[in-house]
Design an enzyme around this catalytic site. Structure first.
Site, short mmCIF file in Angstrom:
data_model
loop_
_atom_site.label_atom_id
_atom_site.label_comp_id
_atom_site.label_asym_id
_atom_site.label_seq_id
_atom_site.Cartn_x
_atom_site.Cartn_y
_atom_site.Cartn_z
CD GLU A 96 -3.09 -0.70 0.09
OE1 GLU A 96 -3.11 0.45 -0.40
OE2 GLU A 96 -3.85 -1.61 -0.27
CD GLU A 127 4.88 -21.06 11.33
OE1 GLU A 127 4.79 -21.24 12.56
OE2 GLU A 127 4.01 -20.47 10.66
#
EC number: 4.2.1.126
Length: 316
Positions: A96, A127
């Site tokens: 953004e 992960e």
């Protein structure tokens, strides 16, 4: 067929039941028996916790914003690192920044365990590879000039811990965001942001309150840093990239609101300024052509307010 668990040590793992994010929320022990109205009401009530958790971390958030701003002002970059929901939130916030602040896409980057494909298809097993966090940062040229925000709701994600440890090792800025108390899970960092949202209504589902609080914190870090860098005038996004009809309309309204420029004249200014609201404002307010306005802006470190003041204009 690919073995999804080939990289995982399948011996019994550590018991994480003590972690705040893994504990059972007594308010929702009968969750599956509630009416739809009761379910929605309960979730709305519980979602007050993220705001309280973020407010409690204001001192650490202030410290982080100031440290990030200093690094960015000196030519560094901001990286978000995470897995699963935490990583996706980092990618979202980073994505953004260019349309909102006309920042270089490399300035704020989201690094997600498993890469871009993990945005759409869960790759949570990745992960568990601690070295992967460091490797992914190295592949992006992460250096001592940069900032790392490592995001791990439960505070135990090896991928994030590895990245934070690497950032500290090379003297980059290492900031951690997690949703458990420090005594439950320590993270290698210089600034430790703890967003204590409590047990989830759906036990262990940190995409809920923990994710909401994390998104709020990332909003604060990126937006406040951009404000400090001069990418905002008043509360207007004067560095907005006018790349579509909605954003062109916003740019025109900013010119009108700040300098009483009508839409026809605003369109002319934006065309001459190659879509830069700051340059267009300086052209109008200071009587400059686009090249001179751009030069003035650069001389004033892209700070619109000081650039306007230097030519005797005090638009407020």
């Amino acid at each position: 067929m690919t073995n999804l668990f080939e990289h995982i040590n399948l011996h019994p793992s550590d018991d994480r039941g003590h972690l705040l994010t893994e504990q059972v929320n007594p308010k929702s022990e009968c969750l599956d028996q509630l009416s739809t109205e009761s379910l929605v009401t309960l979730f709305c009530e519980e979602d007050r916790e993220p705001q309280r958790a973020v407010a409690a971390a204001i001192p650490e958030l202030i410290q982080a914003v100031e440290a990030i701003t200093d690094r960015l002002r000196s030519g560094g970059r901001l990286f978000y690192l995470g897995a699963g929901t935490s990583g996706r939130l980092g990618v979202l916030d980073a994505a953004e920044c260019p349309p909102t602040f006309c920042s270089d896409p490399d300035l704020v980057q989201g690094v997600l365990a498993g890469g871009s494909s993990a945005l759409l298809k869960s790759s949570e097993g990745l992960e568990d590879i601690e070295q992967a966090g460091q490797k992914d940062l190295q592949q992006r040229g992460f250096s001592s000039a940069d900032c790392l925000v490592g995001i791990a709701a439960g505070g135990t994600t090896p991928y994030v811990k590895g990245g934070l440890a690497y950032a500290k090792e090379i003297n980059a800025l290492a900031i951690a965001i997690s949703c458990v108390p420090i005594e439950q899970a320590e993270l290698p960092c210089s600034i430790d942001i703890r967003l204590l949202t409590g047990p989830e209504l759906l036990t262990g589902s940190t995409r809920l309150k923990a994710g909401t609080a994390t998104k709020m914190a990332l909003n604060i870090l990126s937006t406040c840093a951009m404000v400090r860098l001069g990418k905002v005038f008043g509360n207007r996004m004067v560095d907005v990239a006018a790349t579509n009809i909605k954003l062109m309309d916003r740019a025109l309204r900013i010119l009108h609101d700040l300098a009483d420029v009508d839409r026809d004249r605003g369109s002319e200014l934006l065309q001459a300024s190659d879509g830069s609201v700051k340059v267009a404002l300086l052209m109008h307010a200071c009587g400059l052509d686009a090249e001179a306005a751009q030069k003035l802006l650069i001389e004033q470190n892209n700070q619109l307010r000081t650039a306007l003041a230097s030519c005797g204009n005090c638009i407020s």
